[in-house]
Enzyme design. Structure first.
Site, PDB file in Angstrom:
ATOM      1  N   TYR A 173       0.832  -1.203   0.000  1.00  0.00           N
ATOM      2  CA  TYR A 173       0.000   0.000   0.000  1.00  0.00           C
ATOM      3  C   TYR A 173       0.868   1.255   0.000  1.00  0.00           C
ATOM      4  O   TYR A 173       1.917   1.285   0.636  1.00  0.00           O
ATOM      5  CB  TYR A 173      -0.891   0.003   1.254  1.00  0.00           C
ATOM      6  CG  TYR A 173      -1.817   1.182   1.295  1.00  0.00           C
ATOM      7  CD1 TYR A 173      -2.992   1.173   0.555  1.00  0.00           C
ATOM      8  CD2 TYR A 173      -1.512   2.318   2.030  1.00  0.00           C
ATOM      9  CE1 TYR A 173      -3.846   2.265   0.570  1.00  0.00           C
ATOM     10  CE2 TYR A 173      -2.360   3.405   2.050  1.00  0.00           C
ATOM     11  CZ  TYR A 173      -3.526   3.373   1.319  1.00  0.00           C
ATOM     12  OH  TYR A 173      -4.365   4.458   1.327  1.00  0.00           O
ATOM     13  N   TRP A 206       1.109   5.721  -1.568  1.00  0.00           N
ATOM     14  CA  TRP A 206       0.765   6.727  -2.570  1.00  0.00           C
ATOM     15  C   TRP A 206       1.805   6.889  -3.662  1.00  0.00           C
ATOM     16  O   TRP A 206       1.516   7.482  -4.698  1.00  0.00           O
ATOM     17  CB  TRP A 206       0.535   8.072  -1.887  1.00  0.00           C
ATOM     18  CG  TRP A 206      -0.902   8.301  -1.561  1.00  0.00           C
ATOM     19  CD1 TRP A 206      -1.705   7.500  -0.790  1.00  0.00           C
ATOM     20  CD2 TRP A 206      -1.714   9.403  -1.986  1.00  0.00           C
ATOM     21  NE1 TRP A 206      -2.956   8.046  -0.706  1.00  0.00           N
ATOM     22  CE2 TRP A 206      -2.995   9.217  -1.430  1.00  0.00           C
ATOM     23  CE3 TRP A 206      -1.483  10.520  -2.764  1.00  0.00           C
ATOM     24  CZ2 TRP A 206      -4.033  10.118  -1.655  1.00  0.00           C
ATOM     25  CZ3 TRP A 206      -2.520  11.414  -2.973  1.00  0.00           C
ATOM     26  CH2 TRP A 206      -3.784  11.199  -2.420  1.00  0.00           C
TER      27      TRP A 206
HETATM   28  N1  LIG Z   1      -2.527   7.794  12.587  1.00  0.00           N
HETATM   29  C1  LIG Z   1      -2.885   7.920  11.309  1.00  0.00           C
HETATM   30  N2  LIG Z   1      -2.292   7.167  10.369  1.00  0.00           N
HETATM   31  C2  LIG Z   1      -2.646   7.292   9.078  1.00  0.00           C
HETATM   32  C3  LIG Z   1      -3.611   8.233   8.679  1.00  0.00           C
HETATM   33  C4  LIG Z   1      -4.237   9.024   9.687  1.00  0.00           C
HETATM   34  O1  LIG Z   1      -5.126   9.854   9.418  1.00  0.00           O
HETATM   35  N3  LIG Z   1      -3.825   8.854  10.976  1.00  0.00           N
HETATM   36  N4  LIG Z   1      -3.938   8.360   7.349  1.00  0.00           N
HETATM   37  C5  LIG Z   1      -3.780   7.183   6.523  1.00  0.00           C
HETATM   38  C6  LIG Z   1      -3.960   7.476   5.107  1.00  0.00           C
HETATM   39  S1  LIG Z   1      -5.442   8.223   4.659  1.00  0.00           S
HETATM   40  C7  LIG Z   1      -3.053   7.126   4.157  1.00  0.00           C
HETATM   41  S2  LIG Z   1      -3.491   7.300   2.499  1.00  0.00           S
HETATM   42  C8  LIG Z   1      -1.754   6.527   4.513  1.00  0.00           C
HETATM   43  C9  LIG Z   1      -0.594   7.013   3.612  1.00  0.00           C
HETATM   44  O2  LIG Z   1       0.487   6.166   3.717  1.00  0.00           O
HETATM   45  P1  LIG Z   1       1.584   6.023   2.552  1.00  0.00           P
HETATM   46  O3  LIG Z   1       0.956   6.156   1.224  1.00  0.00           O
HETATM   47  O4  LIG Z   1       2.364   4.774   2.819  1.00  0.00           O
HETATM   48  O5  LIG Z   1       2.492   7.294   2.841  1.00  0.00           O
HETATM   49  P2  LIG Z   1       3.547   8.031   1.902  1.00  0.00           P
HETATM   50  O6  LIG Z   1       4.422   8.813   2.813  1.00  0.00           O
HETATM   51  O7  LIG Z   1       2.829   8.773   0.835  1.00  0.00           O
HETATM   52  O8  LIG Z   1       4.404   6.849   1.287  1.00  0.00           O
HETATM   53  C10 LIG Z   1       4.771   6.799  -0.034  1.00  0.00           C
HETATM   54  C11 LIG Z   1       6.213   6.309  -0.126  1.00  0.00           C
HETATM   55  O9  LIG Z   1       6.498   6.049  -1.487  1.00  0.00           O
HETATM   56  C12 LIG Z   1       7.825   6.511  -1.782  1.00  0.00           C
HETATM   57  N5  LIG Z   1       7.880   6.746  -3.234  1.00  0.00           N
HETATM   58  C13 LIG Z   1       7.517   7.843  -3.919  1.00  0.00           C
HETATM   59  N6  LIG Z   1       7.688   7.663  -5.243  1.00  0.00           N
HETATM   60  C14 LIG Z   1       8.169   6.407  -5.393  1.00  0.00           C
HETATM   61  C15 LIG Z   1       8.531   5.628  -6.534  1.00  0.00           C
HETATM   62  O10 LIG Z   1       8.441   6.040  -7.682  1.00  0.00           O
HETATM   63  N7  LIG Z   1       8.950   4.353  -6.297  1.00  0.00           N
HETATM   64  C16 LIG Z   1       9.060   3.832  -5.049  1.00  0.00           C
HETATM   65  N8  LIG Z   1       9.489   2.583  -4.929  1.00  0.00           N
HETATM   66  N9  LIG Z   1       8.749   4.563  -3.958  1.00  0.00           N
HETATM   67  C17 LIG Z   1       8.296   5.828  -4.131  1.00  0.00           C
HETATM   68  C18 LIG Z   1       7.978   7.741  -0.937  1.00  0.00           C
HETATM   69  O11 LIG Z   1       9.362   8.016  -0.739  1.00  0.00           O
HETATM   70  C19 LIG Z   1       7.233   7.341   0.338  1.00  0.00           C
HETATM   71  O12 LIG Z   1       8.092   6.757   1.284  1.00  0.00           O
HETATM   72  O13 LIG Z   1      -1.456   6.827   5.889  1.00  0.00           O
HETATM   73  C20 LIG Z   1      -2.487   6.401   6.763  1.00  0.00           C
HETATM   74  N10 LIG Z   1      -2.035   6.506   8.138  1.00  0.00           N
HETATM   75  N1  LIG Z   2      -1.577  18.303   3.004  1.00  0.00           N
HETATM   76  C1  LIG Z   2      -2.038  17.050   2.917  1.00  0.00           C
HETATM   77  N2  LIG Z   2      -3.240  16.820   2.343  1.00  0.00           N
HETATM   78  C2  LIG Z   2      -3.725  15.555   2.266  1.00  0.00           C
HETATM   79  C3  LIG Z   2      -2.982  14.448   2.726  1.00  0.00           C
HETATM   80  C4  LIG Z   2      -1.709  14.715   3.330  1.00  0.00           C
HETATM   81  O1  LIG Z   2      -1.012  13.800   3.790  1.00  0.00           O
HETATM   82  N3  LIG Z   2      -1.275  16.018   3.400  1.00  0.00           N
HETATM   83  N4  LIG Z   2      -3.480  13.180   2.584  1.00  0.00           N
HETATM   84  C5  LIG Z   2      -4.555  12.965   1.607  1.00  0.00           C
HETATM   85  C6  LIG Z   2      -5.234  11.706   1.882  1.00  0.00           C
HETATM   86  S1  LIG Z   2      -4.443  10.259   1.452  1.00  0.00           S
HETATM   87  C7  LIG Z   2      -6.477  11.632   2.398  1.00  0.00           C
HETATM   88  S2  LIG Z   2      -7.205  10.114   2.599  1.00  0.00           S
HETATM   89  C8  LIG Z   2      -7.217  12.826   2.765  1.00  0.00           C
HETATM   90  C9  LIG Z   2      -7.715  12.614   4.179  1.00  0.00           C
HETATM   91  O2  LIG Z   2      -8.824  13.296   4.461  1.00  0.00           O
HETATM   92  P1  LIG Z   2      -9.291  13.279   5.983  1.00  0.00           P
HETATM   93  O3  LIG Z   2      -9.121  11.941   6.558  1.00  0.00           O
HETATM   94  O4  LIG Z   2     -10.629  13.847   6.028  1.00  0.00           O
HETATM   95  O5  LIG Z   2      -8.205  14.292   6.606  1.00  0.00           O
HETATM   96  P2  LIG Z   2      -7.675  14.533   8.074  1.00  0.00           P
HETATM   97  O6  LIG Z   2      -6.827  15.744   7.995  1.00  0.00           O
HETATM   98  O7  LIG Z   2      -7.049  13.320   8.611  1.00  0.00           O
HETATM   99  O8  LIG Z   2      -8.983  14.851   8.894  1.00  0.00           O
HETATM  100  C10 LIG Z   2      -9.766  16.005   8.648  1.00  0.00           C
HETATM  101  C11 LIG Z   2     -10.132  16.656   9.956  1.00  0.00           C
HETATM  102  O9  LIG Z   2     -11.088  15.872  10.653  1.00  0.00           O
HETATM  103  C12 LIG Z   2     -11.038  16.286  12.020  1.00  0.00           C
HETATM  104  N5  LIG Z   2     -11.477  15.196  12.883  1.00  0.00           N
HETATM  105  C13 LIG Z   2     -10.738  14.211  13.407  1.00  0.00           C
HETATM  106  N6  LIG Z   2     -11.510  13.380  14.153  1.00  0.00           N
HETATM  107  C14 LIG Z   2     -12.758  13.874  14.093  1.00  0.00           C
HETATM  108  C15 LIG Z   2     -14.009  13.470  14.639  1.00  0.00           C
HETATM  109  O10 LIG Z   2     -14.144  12.466  15.342  1.00  0.00           O
HETATM  110  N7  LIG Z   2     -15.088  14.243  14.349  1.00  0.00           N
HETATM  111  C16 LIG Z   2     -15.007  15.358  13.580  1.00  0.00           C
HETATM  112  N8  LIG Z   2     -16.118  16.044  13.342  1.00  0.00           N
HETATM  113  N9  LIG Z   2     -13.834  15.766  13.054  1.00  0.00           N
HETATM  114  C17 LIG Z   2     -12.734  15.029  13.293  1.00  0.00           C
HETATM  115  C18 LIG Z   2      -9.606  16.661  12.302  1.00  0.00           C
HETATM  116  O11 LIG Z   2      -9.576  17.882  13.020  1.00  0.00           O
HETATM  117  C19 LIG Z   2      -8.979  16.741  10.920  1.00  0.00           C
HETATM  118  O12 LIG Z   2      -8.216  17.906  10.724  1.00  0.00           O
HETATM  119  O13 LIG Z   2      -6.381  13.970   2.791  1.00  0.00           O
HETATM  120  C20 LIG Z   2      -5.579  14.099   1.623  1.00  0.00           C
HETATM  121  N10 LIG Z   2      -4.937  15.383   1.688  1.00  0.00           N
HETATM  122 MO   LIG Z   3      -5.486   8.460   2.361  1.00  0.00          MO
END
Ligand SMILES: Nc1nc2c(c(=O)[nH]1)N[C@H]1C(S)=C(S)[C@@H](COP(=O)(O)OP(=O)(O)OC[C@H]3O[C@@H](n4cnc5c(=O)[nH]c(N)nc54)[C@H](O)[C@@H]3O)O[C@H]1N2
Ligand SMILES: Nc1nc2c(c(=O)[nH]1)N[C@H]1C(S)=C(S)[C@@H](COP(=O)(O)OP(=O)(O)OC[C@H]3O[C@@H](n4cnc5c(=O)[nH]c(N)nc54)[C@H](O)[C@@H]3O)O[C@H]1N2
Ligand SMILES: [Mo]
Length: 816
Positions: free
Chosen positions: A159, A161
């Site tokens: 998994y 991005w």
């Molecule tokens: N506590 C908590 N944990 C969360 C979340 C949260 O809200 N709270 N959010 C979750 C969510 S929504 C998501 S989507 C995940 C994201 O989790 P990830 O998608 O695993 O996070 P990234 O840091 O985007 O990791 C992408 C990695 O790919 C590498 N990369 C970039 N380009 C390339 C390439 O061309 N080739 C290779 N081999 N590698 C490359 C980058 O260096 C980076 O290390 O995290 C989740 N984890």
């Molecule tokens: N800059 C930046 N943008 C991103 C990403 C990133 O890593 N960096 N990740 C991208 C990805 S993969 C995803 S999936 C989306 C994620 O989209 P989301 O999961 O919606 O994003 P978050 O910032 O984790 O959460 C949004 C807000 O929800 C609020 N929140 C947390 N818990 C609760 C709750 O129980 N109730 C309510 N009402 N609010 C709550 C928090 O204050 C938080 O700032 O964002 C995307 N956009």
């Molecule tokens: Mo995500």
């Protein structure tokens, strides 16, 4: 718009927001990038003069043109982008940063003892090896596992991005490799983003994609909406990001225009800044994890004051009566009134009653951020928000109803392209075994164990080989101390990475990969009106290779090179993938240049489909002709199917189920661990923009001034956050934008454990996932619960070592 090449006279397809001025800017942009060519792959080649002029490129956080001066990247955002993301700043110093991986490396313990489960940590030696050696070790190990245990012993879920290009997309590459060359792999389903909604929504309303991305647009909101009730807000930091690419950041401007016309934005969130100032939003601070209670309180008011749209409910929904008897308390003796909800949520009962009445006064839209469902019982807020919107009765009206996750990414609120974008074929997976993506540690720790998921039971496989490209589990997974134990169960961990992330440091074999700026690709998203020629900006660092080149070499060693590459070079693949889009453009009578011309121009426009409200609009217009793809064809407020599964953690209608983890004497505060504003996840955490927002080198935790005062914590102090699962150090910032009782520590600081610390592994950098809980949302979706947990916090007066996460490990040579 006649000077726009995507617009041909007499066609009804339109390409969005291009204004003449922008088109002129775009022309000069094209001129300056016209002469970029090939031949840049070898580091020793002289620099092509076109590179000095700037090369078009794309990232998940914006399109731009870039120049490389041999040390740093000079970046110009896309000329049509009204609000470029500051995250672009992370590219400036990233390419030659010491955090880059220069050469293939193999763990000494693995070399000495061979593959097998063993205690792994971050301090063991890795030894540099040649590509020749690394590739034959990897190929031999893949063949050993496949031949002795079958491809179901290989976890290729991988998994993450990755980067924005459509061809080098690492997940597509690794899946294609294992499918075509190795017979398949254990895969993962759904995402960390929307793991619960991806399962609940199709069961009760419709598929996730159309409900989030092809539904209400910003244009509809600007024209029609009187009120937006946003659970979890619509933070601009989040909509800066769109996987695949984004040329225009329109959200802040759209919200400002809507607000100027009179749209009221209401943000329900523990953090005030989850809505941009432009929206002039009202803030309703809510205790995290209690939104379902608030939604029930609103629904109860609508029901008892006879304000709900009973004819909408009768015509478009099933099961309202069962739900209503729960709502009134007829079923369980407990009315879910606004007064009841006030106790749970911390929001005043009068405010809720007023809000409920406002919802039915004009055109209103209810949105739910992904964050709400990234928590235990996370299916419920999504289902309940849809139910509340059904009671309001505006689902399917322009600018009204329900739009899941509007504003959570830059894919939402926009029009979908009318032509397909290039996509790398991944082949067929010969293995049917899968896990819900966030169950990886459970799988590794519990091979042969049984788990429930979405109405069926499955068995965890015994995985021996883990192969990762394009993701960082030490970023995305929960309870990192548990994840470390889980990974120790594997025979071998192979990681392809461009930087020394904790996942790379933890691997047995590390293969250095080019960064996006070091190769060519095509940037595109189904919601963005541009196809971008991603030109190579700089030569690869050290011995780094493209994932495609690595997989091709492995395929050759396994005797299937031709099947994997189909005889194409990178450039030939790009031209091949482009054909599908070109053909669709041609069929629509639109500007459809040859690949060479597209490449020379740097980008071409893509047409968008009409802003037609998607399946909900069609359903509203004629529920018989356009039923929802649910069992009843309607919105399922009660689901016989889900009730039939017999899950006590996901009953047959939306239900208030408080998380099993509640604040207590030991852990009195609720931690919000959300998406970071300064980067995408953990990507380029080492680079300038991300670094400039740290304090004392640590990630910043925000705390309400009253909670800080009680604990003697001052602004800038180093603090320790802890619970029974783990501990980390961060730097405190006092902020009244954080409600009392809540801490805010975003994700993305690279895990940097001090294993000898008295409290056990102490992450000295501030990674909140040492604290979060690794359980499934419920038996229905088994999704990630990373967003909130409970902790305590104290000033950290003991000395703590500096952050080393962004330095090359001691055994690796530093970048020049
Ligand atoms: N506590 C908590 N944990 C969360 C979340 C949260 O809200 N709270 N959010 C979750 C969510 S929504 C998501 S989507 C995940 C994201 O989790 P990830 O998608 O695993 O996070 P990234 O840091 O985007 O990791 C992408 C990695 O790919 C590498 N990369 C970039 N380009 C390339 C390439 O061309 N080739 C290779 N081999 N590698 C490359 C980058 O260096 C980076 O290390 O995290 C989740 N984890
Ligand atoms: N800059 C930046 N943008 C991103 C990403 C990133 O890593 N960096 N990740 C991208 C990805 S993969 C995803 S999936 C989306 C994620 O989209 P989301 O999961 O919606 O994003 P978050 O910032 O984790 O959460 C949004 C807000 O929800 C609020 N929140 C947390 N818990 C609760 C709750 O129980 N109730 C309510 N009402 N609010 C709550 C928090 O204050 C938080 O700032 O964002 C995307 N956009
Ligand atoms: Mo995500």
């Amino acid at each position: 718009m006649s000077n726009n090449p995507g617009f041909s006279k007499g066609r009804r397809l339109h390409i969005g927001l291009i204004q003449p001025r922008a088109a002129i800017l775009m022309d000069s942009f094209h001129r300056s990038t016209r002469h970029a060519g090939r031949g840049l792959a070898e580091p020793q080649m002289p620099r092509n003069p076109s590179i000095a002029a700037g090369a078009s490129h794309a990232s998940h956080w914006g399109s731009f043109s870039a120049r490389w001066d041999g040390d740093r990247v000079q970046l110009t955002p896309h000329p049509e982008d009204p609000a470029p993301s500051p995250i672009l700043g992370n590219f400036a110093d990233a390419l030659r940063h010491q955090a880059r991986i220069l050469r293939p490396m193999v763990r000494r313990g693995w070399l000495d003892h061979g593959p097998g489960p063993r205690h792994r940590d971050f301090s063991n030696d890795l030894v540099p090896v040649s590509w020749e050696t690394a590739l034959s070790l990897v190929a031999t190990e893949i063949a050993r596992v496949r031949d002795s245990y079958g491809p179901e012993a290989v976890y290729g879920g991988s998994y993450g991005w990755s980067s924005a290009g459509r061809f080098h997309h690492a997940q597509s590459q690794i899946h294609r490799f294992h499918n075509v060359v190795c017979g398949g792999y254990v895969r993962s389903v759904n995402s960390y983003s929307a793991g619960a909604s991806a399962v609940i929504l199709p069961r009760v309303m419709g598929p996730f994609e159309p409900l989030s991305r092809h539904n209400v647009t910003w244009d509809q909101i600007c024209a029609h909406t009187d009120m937006v009730l946003a659970f979890g807000g619509m933070p601009i930091k989040n909509s800066m990001i769109a996987s695949g690419g984004i040329t225009r950041h329109v959200e802040a401007d759209a919200m400002a225009r809507a607000a100027a016309r009179g749209t009221e934005f209401w943000s329900v969130s523990p953090l005030r800044d989850d809505m941009p100032e432009a929206a002039e939003a009202r803030w309703l601070p809510i205790r995290p994890g209690t939104d379902v209670a608030m939604m029930l309180g609103l629904a109860h008011t609508l029901l008892t004051e006879a304000l709900y749209d009973s004819s909408f409910v009768a015509r478009y929904c099933v099961g309202f009566e069962r739900f209503a008897s729960y709502l009134t308390g007829e079923a369980d003796g407990l009315p879910k009134s606004a007064d009841w909800a006030a106790e749970i949520t911390g929001i005043g009962a009068d405010a809720m009653r007023m809000l409920a009445r406002r919802l039915v006064e004009g055109r209103s839209l209810i949105t739910v951020a992904h964050s709400l469902q990234r928590a235990q019982f996370g299916e419920q807020p999504v289902w309940m928000a849809a139910t509340l919107a059904a009671m309001v009765g505006q689902i399917g009206l322009p600018g009204g109803g329900f739009n899941y996750a509007l504003g959570a990414m830059g894919h939402t609120g926009r029009q979908i392209n009318a032509v397909p974008i290039p996509t790398l074929p991944q082949g067929r997976n010969g293995v049917s075994t899968f896990i819900p993506v966030a169950r990886i540690a459970d799988m590794l720790l519990n091979p042969g164990g049984v788990f429930a998921f979405n109405g069926a039971t499955y068995v965890y496989p015994r995985v021996r080989l883990i192969h990762w490209a394009g993701g960082n589990p030490f970023h995305h997974h929960q309870d990192l101390n548990r994840l470390r134990r889980a990974f120790s169960e594997a025979d071998t961990i192979i990681v392809q990475e461009s930087a020394w992330t904790p996942m790379a440091r933890f691997a047995d074999i590390v293969l250095p990969v080019t960064m996006t700026l070091e190769r060519e690709d095509i940037g595109a998203a189904a919601t963005d009106p541009r196809l971008i020629a991603m030109r190579q900006v700089a030569p690869p660092i050290g011995e780094a290779r493209d994932d495609f080149v690595i997989f091709s070499a492995l395929a050759a060693r396994l005797g299937l090179e031709a099947a994997f590459t189909e005889g194409r070079s990178v450039r030939e693949w790009l031209a091949h993938l482009y054909e599908q889009t070109q053909e669709a453009l041609e069929n629509a009578g639109l500007f459809a240049p040859s690949f060479e011309e597209f490449w020379e121009r740097g980008e071409i426009p893509l047409p968008s489909a009409p802003d037609d409200g998607g399946l909900l609009r069609a359903f509203r217009a004629d529920p018989q002709a356009a039923p929802l793809p649910t069992p009843s064809g309607r919105i399922e407020i009660f689901s016989e199917t889900i009730a039939g599964f017999g899950y006590d953690d996901c009953p047959g209608h939306p239900t208030w189920l408080p998380s099993e983890e509640q604040p207590s004497a030991q852990t009195p505060l609720t931690l919000v661990a959300n998406q970071p504003a300064t980067r995408l996840h953990s990507q380029l955490d080492f680079a300038a923009h991300s670094q400039s927002h740290k304090q004392k080198g640590r990630e910043v935790v925000r705390i309400n001034p009253n909670d800080a005062l009680e604990r003697g914590i001052g602004d800038g102090d180093l603090v320790r956050l802890f619970n029974a699962r783990g501990a980390c150090v961060a730097s405190a910032r006092l902020s009244a934008d954080v409600m009392p009782g809540v801490l805010h520590l975003p994700t993305g600081a690279w895990y940097d454990p001090e294993d000898e610390a008295p409290e056990g592994p102490l992450c000295v950098h501030g990674n909140p996932n040492v604290l979060t809980r690794d359980v499934g949302t419920s038996q229905l979706a088994q999704a990630c619960c990373g967003q909130v947990t409970v902790v305590d916090i104290a000033r950290h007066d003991r000395p703590v070592r500096e952050v080393l996460a962004h330095r090359p490990p001691a055994f690796a040579e530093a970048a020049p």
